[in-house]
Design a protein around this motif. Sequence first.
Motif, PDB file in Angstrom:
ATOM      1  N   HIS A  99      -6.645  -0.172  -6.739  1.00  0.00           N
ATOM      2  CA  HIS A  99      -5.863   0.666  -5.827  1.00  0.00           C
ATOM      3  C   HIS A  99      -4.423   0.849  -6.307  1.00  0.00           C
TER       4      HIS A  99
ATOM      5  N   HIS B 185       0.827  -1.207   0.000  1.00  0.00           N
ATOM      6  CA  HIS B 185       0.000   0.000   0.000  1.00  0.00           C
ATOM      7  C   HIS B 185       0.862   1.257   0.000  1.00  0.00           C
TER       8      HIS B 185
ATOM      9  N   THR C 153      -6.705   0.297   3.436  1.00  0.00           N
ATOM     10  CA  THR C 153      -7.060  -0.275   2.136  1.00  0.00           C
ATOM     11  C   THR C 153      -6.828  -1.779   2.104  1.00  0.00           C
TER      12      THR C 153
END
Length: 579
Positions: free
Chosen positions: A557, A418, A427
């Motif tokens: 993402h 991340h 996330t």
Amino acid sequence: MSSTPTYPGGMKAVLAQYEGRRDAFDYAPGDALLPLDTDLAPFATQTVTDPDDDPAEAPPFRSSYHRKRHALRREFIGQSELAFLNGLLIAHLRKRAWPDHAPALFQRLWAEHGDHLLAALDQRWLVSAITTFGDHGINATQRATGLALTALFGTMKLYETERLYSDLGPDTAFTIDSRARGPLPLQMDAYSITGGGLDVNLVARLWQEAEADAVIAPLAHHLLDLLIHDDRTVLRRLMTMRKRKQRSQPQSRRKSNPAPVPADRLHLKPDSLRWGLVSTIKAPLPQIARFAAHHLELGAEALHIFLDDPDPGTAAFLTRHPRIHVTQCDAAYWQDSGKPRMQAHQLRQAFNATRTLRDSADTLDWLGHIDVDELLICDTGLSAKLATVPAACAVTRVPPAEALAREDGPPLAFKLTHKQAGVKKATLQDIYPTFGLHLYGGFLSHTGGKVFARTGIPDTRLGIHTLKYHGADATNRMKPPGLYLAHLHATSWQQFRAHLEFRRTKGSYRPRGTRPELGQAHLLEFLAEEEGEDGLRAFFDEVCADTPALRQRLDAHAMLLTHRFELDEAVTRVFGRLP
């Protein structure tokens, strides 16, 4: 200060307890240590067998000497007779009295066969040997070094044992958020986490003290080297706390440690820049050949491969290519290196990498240190990428991309952390709904990546994940875009399951972080014990398996990287055939 002593009865009781177990051995007729003039060389190749199979060694016991000898021979079954003799001499020399020639025989043993003993003995017996030098050294250096290291290791053992009751593992540092207040014993000042030098002063002084004696120096240096590389000690935890404290300070207050870039390494051009790799490897030839072929086609000027498990056939196949340099890490190699073979593979990796970094100053501009299950991915030519690194930088960081597992072929998709994607830690729970918050960055293995280091910089050490300059991490580093380290860590369920126990006890699945009860180590332990294979498989399927759903969540993402390797085709192109 309390008026009541820690030990009831005070020092008189302490001395009585100490002396109580030091009665000398008694001997039956025929019992005796080896004579002082015994030729010890043959004992290096003789193996200790089960004493119960030898009528002369088996019970009933004739004497306390016979009982101790029998116990030691059972402990050293399968090891050399020299290792057993070392244990027997130490047992004698701990007593109040011993055969007159025992100290001299102990000295002979270490003077003539120290290299063998360093390779054969475990760390517990090595510490016992250094203690014996403290009691029976033949000069001031041996006695001072032995006693000092005995005090150091003994104090650490007491502290590390008590610390286990803090409910934190030995490789987990305390947080830096708070600390208890109050005076230390004996009016001592507290150690400064950020600026203290007591730890370095202790280790460095002991190292230098030992250098004055050729017999004790290899043993003392070996133990100190093991100490500073062990990640389960108060020294390592204090260093972890120091780094956390420094990171918590404003950038302007952090200490800088730039490694000076040599003038001839400045402003290198892509067409003339030379880079190479070093890797210490224990793997089958097909895997090594794929690793080598991929990086040769990527443009490596040299691959320095150290075979941790020597194999002439593997070496012969690889050295057919002129840019591959193979070193067989056999007994002769370690003897020529001037160092005993380290027990921990990480130490052997760092030693070989540092040696190669120094030896490559005239042939390479950059040297990378990666493992055989790691493959570089670059969106341009790697020479061109390294040429973009600012002249002031001595280190190039290569972030990892962990492979997603496919059961029907090599990996095609890789996940990023991340942090690499610039998204919040929360996330991870969206991407890995059940297990995300228990994973560091969503990875099973390391998230620090690996490095390329400029060659020709004095006083540097190339470690697993960093370049050390003057003993500390070099701070003039950068991470160029478009360069990744594909880590083929768990490419199938079978591979994940086969390596699970080793990684839980000695590898990347050990407890880490400040709250180990929430980490993946304890999660995997819980799944294995409470849910068995079904729980472990559910974990693997959510976190590791290459599924359309996981790809979609990662891609949403910016945490998905795709790349197709043609490894067998590369092997054929480079070597002419598959091994």
